[in-house]
Structure formats: C-alpha cells, structure tokens
Scaffold this motif. Structure first.
Motif, PDB file in Angstrom:
ATOM      1  N   ILE A   1     -21.635  42.712 -39.187  1.00  0.00           N
ATOM      2  CA  ILE A   1     -20.445  41.882 -39.043  1.00  0.00           C
ATOM      3  C   ILE A   1     -20.422  40.898 -40.199  1.00  0.00           C
ATOM      4  CG2 ILE A   1     -19.229  40.188 -37.622  1.00  0.00           C
ATOM      5  CD1 ILE A   1     -20.563  41.489 -35.182  1.00  0.00           C
ATOM      6  N   HIS A   2     -19.340  40.919 -40.957  1.00  0.00           N
ATOM      7  CA  HIS A   2     -19.190  40.016 -42.100  1.00  0.00           C
ATOM      8  C   HIS A   2     -18.251  38.880 -41.736  1.00  0.00           C
ATOM      9  CE1 HIS A   2     -21.001  42.774 -45.178  1.00  0.00           C
ATOM     10  NE2 HIS A   2     -20.639  43.673 -44.274  1.00  0.00           N
ATOM     11  N   ILE A   3     -18.595  37.677 -42.164  1.00  0.00           N
ATOM     12  CA  ILE A   3     -17.731  36.513 -42.013  1.00  0.00           C
ATOM     13  C   ILE A   3     -17.472  35.961 -43.413  1.00  0.00           C
ATOM     14  CG2 ILE A   3     -17.367  34.305 -40.874  1.00  0.00           C
ATOM     15  CD1 ILE A   3     -17.933  36.516 -38.889  1.00  0.00           C
ATOM     16  N   ILE A   4     -16.239  36.051 -43.838  1.00  0.00           N
ATOM     17  CA  ILE A   4     -15.848  35.497 -45.127  1.00  0.00           C
ATOM     18  C   ILE A   4     -15.262  34.113 -44.885  1.00  0.00           C
ATOM     19  CG2 ILE A   4     -14.321  35.720 -47.119  1.00  0.00           C
ATOM     20  CD1 ILE A   4     -14.312  38.698 -46.695  1.00  0.00           C
ATOM     21  N   SER A   5     -15.856  33.108 -45.490  1.00  0.00           N
ATOM     22  CA  SER A   5     -15.333  31.748 -45.395  1.00  0.00           C
ATOM     23  C   SER A   5     -14.586  31.429 -46.678  1.00  0.00           C
ATOM     24  CB  SER A   5     -16.473  30.746 -45.190  1.00  0.00           C
ATOM     25  OG  SER A   5     -17.133  30.991 -43.964  1.00  0.00           O
ATOM     26  N   SER A   6     -13.366  30.976 -46.532  1.00  0.00           N
ATOM     27  CA  SER A   6     -12.526  30.722 -47.695  1.00  0.00           C
ATOM     28  C   SER A   6     -11.753  29.433 -47.519  1.00  0.00           C
ATOM     29  CB  SER A   6     -11.528  31.871 -47.894  1.00  0.00           C
ATOM     30  OG  SER A   6     -12.186  33.115 -47.898  1.00  0.00           O
ATOM     31  N   LYS A   7     -11.226  28.917 -48.600  1.00  0.00           N
ATOM     32  CA  LYS A   7     -10.294  27.798 -48.520  1.00  0.00           C
ATOM     33  C   LYS A   7      -9.175  28.041 -49.510  1.00  0.00           C
ATOM     34  CE  LYS A   7     -12.399  24.597 -51.844  1.00  0.00           C
ATOM     35  NZ  LYS A   7     -12.862  23.229 -52.052  1.00  0.00           N
ATOM     36  N   LYS A   8      -8.005  27.584 -49.168  1.00  0.00           N
ATOM     37  CA  LYS A   8      -6.845  27.842 -50.013  1.00  0.00           C
ATOM     38  C   LYS A   8      -6.854  26.957 -51.253  1.00  0.00           C
ATOM     39  CE  LYS A   8      -3.647  29.723 -46.621  1.00  0.00           C
ATOM     40  NZ  LYS A   8      -2.298  29.656 -46.057  1.00  0.00           N
ATOM     41  N   GLU A   9      -6.582  27.559 -52.374  1.00  0.00           N
ATOM     42  CA  GLU A   9      -6.417  26.850 -53.635  1.00  0.00           C
ATOM     43  C   GLU A   9      -5.175  27.415 -54.319  1.00  0.00           C
ATOM     44  OE1 GLU A   9      -9.964  27.269 -55.890  1.00  0.00           O
ATOM     45  OE2 GLU A   9     -11.242  26.274 -54.409  1.00  0.00           O
ATOM     46  N   ASP A  10      -4.131  26.594 -54.388  1.00  0.00           N
ATOM     47  CA  ASP A  10      -2.861  27.040 -54.968  1.00  0.00           C
ATOM     48  C   ASP A  10      -2.317  28.273 -54.249  1.00  0.00           C
ATOM     49  OD1 ASP A  10      -2.951  24.987 -56.855  1.00  0.00           O
ATOM     50  OD2 ASP A  10      -4.156  26.209 -58.217  1.00  0.00           O
ATOM     51  N   GLY A  11      -2.487  28.267 -52.908  1.00  0.00           N
ATOM     52  CA  GLY A  11      -1.943  29.364 -52.114  1.00  0.00           C
ATOM     53  C   GLY A  11      -2.816  30.598 -52.066  1.00  0.00           C
TER      54      GLY A  11
ATOM     55  N   SER B   1      -9.132  30.005 -41.826  1.00  0.00           N
ATOM     56  CA  SER B   1     -10.132  29.733 -42.853  1.00  0.00           C
ATOM     57  C   SER B   1     -11.221  30.798 -42.944  1.00  0.00           C
ATOM     58  CB  SER B   1     -10.790  28.375 -42.604  1.00  0.00           C
ATOM     59  OG  SER B   1     -11.545  28.400 -41.407  1.00  0.00           O
ATOM     60  N   LYS B   2     -11.340  31.655 -41.923  1.00  0.00           N
ATOM     61  CA  LYS B   2     -12.411  32.652 -41.906  1.00  0.00           C
ATOM     62  C   LYS B   2     -11.865  34.018 -41.524  1.00  0.00           C
ATOM     63  CE  LYS B   2     -15.822  29.183 -40.558  1.00  0.00           C
ATOM     64  NZ  LYS B   2     -16.745  28.720 -39.480  1.00  0.00           N
ATOM     65  N   ILE B   3     -12.419  35.038 -42.145  1.00  0.00           N
ATOM     66  CA  ILE B   3     -12.043  36.419 -41.854  1.00  0.00           C
ATOM     67  C   ILE B   3     -13.298  37.156 -41.418  1.00  0.00           C
ATOM     68  CG2 ILE B   3     -11.015  38.533 -42.767  1.00  0.00           C
ATOM     69  CD1 ILE B   3      -9.712  36.803 -44.954  1.00  0.00           C
ATOM     70  N   ALA B   4     -13.232  37.795 -40.257  1.00  0.00           N
ATOM     71  CA  ALA B   4     -14.368  38.574 -39.745  1.00  0.00           C
ATOM     72  C   ALA B   4     -14.002  40.048 -39.737  1.00  0.00           C
ATOM     73  CB  ALA B   4     -14.737  38.110 -38.336  1.00  0.00           C
ATOM     74  N   PHE B   5     -15.003  40.906 -39.967  1.00  0.00           N
ATOM     75  CA  PHE B   5     -14.773  42.347 -39.945  1.00  0.00           C
ATOM     76  C   PHE B   5     -16.112  43.072 -39.886  1.00  0.00           C
ATOM     77  CE2 PHE B   5     -14.809  40.737 -44.259  1.00  0.00           C
ATOM     78  CZ  PHE B   5     -15.709  41.560 -44.926  1.00  0.00           C
ATOM     79  N   PHE B   6     -16.061  44.331 -39.480  1.00  0.00           N
ATOM     80  CA  PHE B   6     -17.246  45.189 -39.473  1.00  0.00           C
ATOM     81  C   PHE B   6     -17.377  45.909 -40.803  1.00  0.00           C
ATOM     82  CE2 PHE B   6     -17.249  45.112 -34.768  1.00  0.00           C
ATOM     83  CZ  PHE B   6     -18.621  45.026 -34.544  1.00  0.00           C
ATOM     84  N   GLY B   7     -18.619  46.047 -41.273  1.00  0.00           N
ATOM     85  CA  GLY B   7     -18.968  46.946 -42.359  1.00  0.00           C
ATOM     86  C   GLY B   7     -19.891  48.012 -41.790  1.00  0.00           C
ATOM     87  N   ILE B   8     -19.501  49.277 -41.889  1.00  0.00           N
ATOM     88  CA  ILE B   8     -20.232  50.359 -41.214  1.00  0.00           C
ATOM     89  C   ILE B   8     -20.714  51.376 -42.241  1.00  0.00           C
ATOM     90  CG2 ILE B   8     -20.104  52.145 -39.435  1.00  0.00           C
ATOM     91  CD1 ILE B   8     -17.646  50.517 -38.331  1.00  0.00           C
TER      92      ILE B   8
END
Length: 260
Positions: A202-212, A186-193
């Motif tokens: 550090i970015h945390i993208i929170s997402s949920k699936k909708e129609d895949g 449900s979450k994607i983490a990554f560095f932005g430099i």
C-alpha cells in the motif's frame, strides 16, 4: 391593564414573532426529491438535490439527467471518439454543476467523460481506472493509467492528473489499483501489486499544492499480506482496507494495523 404592562406584553409578542421568523429563515430546506419514473441501474443526485442522473436498464450507454428547476430531462449518449466504451456503470457529481460519467471498456480500462451543466458540454475525458477527485473541481482529478489488457508487453503503470501529467510511475510488472484520495486532498493511497513475486504494497503519496500542481513529496510503503480490497480514508491518517470478510485499519504514520 396599565400602560407599562401593555407595552411589556406587546414587546414580548413582537420579539416572539421576530424570533420565529428568524428561526424559519435559518432552517435549511431539504433538497427536493426527484422521482425517477422508469427502471434504472445506477442513480446519483447532486449535493443540493436539484439534479438527478441515472442509467436506464434499457440502454446502459445512455445517461438521463433530470433537473428540478427547469423540469427538464436530458439524454446523454456516451459515445467516445475511439468507440471503445461499452456500458456506463458509475456516475459521480464532482459538484452541483459538473457530472462525471464512467463507462466500461475492458477488464483493465475505463472511460471517463465530464459534462458541465446546464449547457451539457463535454469539458474533459480520459481513459484509465480508479478515477478520484481531491476537491469539488474537475481539475483535481487523479487516476491510474494501466498497461493494455490484451498485451504481452511489460510496461510501467502510472498515476496521472487531469492534464495527463505523470505524478507517480512504477517499474514494469507492478500493477496499480484502488486509488483513493484523503478528505482534504493532500494524500493519495493505492495498491502496488507484483503478481510475479506475490508482493503487495500500500503506497501513500503525500503532496501539497504549489501553483495548482501536487508534486510528489514522499512515498510511504506499507507491506500488505492480505487480500487486495477497496481502500477508504477515515480522516487524514487512517486508511481502511475493506475485503469481503473484514475491514483492516492502518495508521499511515506508524504503519500500525488493527481490525474494526
């Protein structure tokens, strides 16, 4: 021995035999170990232990896959259409029948090719960096599309899905790295430099699936003044930054930092 005692003893014996049989049936057998009979650089086994993939130290462009059921040994030559891949360095079993192979292209680019087994057909391939999967399905892939390494052009970098749709994009001059997906996907983490301004986030993208599809719902930014290191999830709310000297845990909900 009277009849009642005889019947009672016989029932106990039968129950013991049945119980033992059930216990034997319930115990999960350990996966069979597949022996590799030659020197290798990298090795990875499928979760059920029935297949092992490895890279020989003789030719790093060839991946061998051994199958315990068929007793076969398959040779896969990693040869991308653009002839950019130079050496395989990582293997990832997405599930027991799907193998991801990652090869080096240049300091800022890698090549991913995905095979389905047992037919050994290529079902997907991409150029990018930091490939990761949100589930045991190759279509749950997310990765970074970097700027060209040998280019003076300042261009945005992006995070793409397996359909190469952009789910996150930076402004020019911001480099993305160390993408990692939380355990439930449900979450994607990554560095932005931002190297020019010596700024790291550090970015945390929170997402949920909708129609895949996982649409971007929010972007949590956590300022980081330490070294850039590997990112690892500990559950859904704690991200760990691992560097050579220490591990730092971050609560992604509160931004609180603490050492291991």
């Amino acid at each position: 021995m009277n009849r009642k005692l005889y019947l009672y003893t016989a029932l106990l014996a039968a129950f013991a035999v049945i119980s033992f049989g059930v216990m034997q049936h319930a115990v999960k057998a350990e996966p069979e170990f597949i022996e590799i009979d030659e020197p290798y650089i990298v090795q990875a086994s499928s979760e059920n232990g029935k297949r092992t993939a490895y890279i020989s130290d003789i030719n790093s462009n060839i991946v061998y896959v051994k199958d315990s059921d068929s007793k076969s040994k398959k040779e896969l030559l990693v040869d991308d259409e653009l002839k950019l891949a130079t050496a395989v360095y990582d293997l990832h079993w997405i599930n027991n029948d799907t193998l991801g192979i990652i090869a080096h292209v240049n300091p800022s680019l890698e090549y991913l090719v995905i095979y389905s087994l047992p037919d050994y057909k290529i079902i997907d391939e991409h150029y990018g960096t930091f490939f990761d999967w949100a589930a045991d399905d190759y279509t749950s892939l997310y990765y970074i599309e970097p700027t060209p390494h040998f280019s003076d052009q300042v261009a945005p970098e992006a995070i793409l899905d397996y359909q190469e749709q952009v789910i996150y994009e930076t402004e020019g001059g911001i480099n993305l790295s160390h993408l990692t997906i939380s355990p439930n996907g449900s979450k994607i983490a990554f560095f932005g430099i931002d190297e020019e301004n010596e700024d790291k986030t550090i970015h945390i993208i929170s997402s949920k699936k909708e129609d895949g599809i996982m649409p971007l719902t929010m972007d949590t930014c956590i300022a980081w003044d330490g070294e850039v290191g590997e990112l690892h999830w500990n559950g859904e709310n704690i991200i760990t930054v691992s560097t050579l000297n220490k591990d730092t845990n971050i609560n992604v909900d509160t931004g609180e930092l603490y050492m291991n």
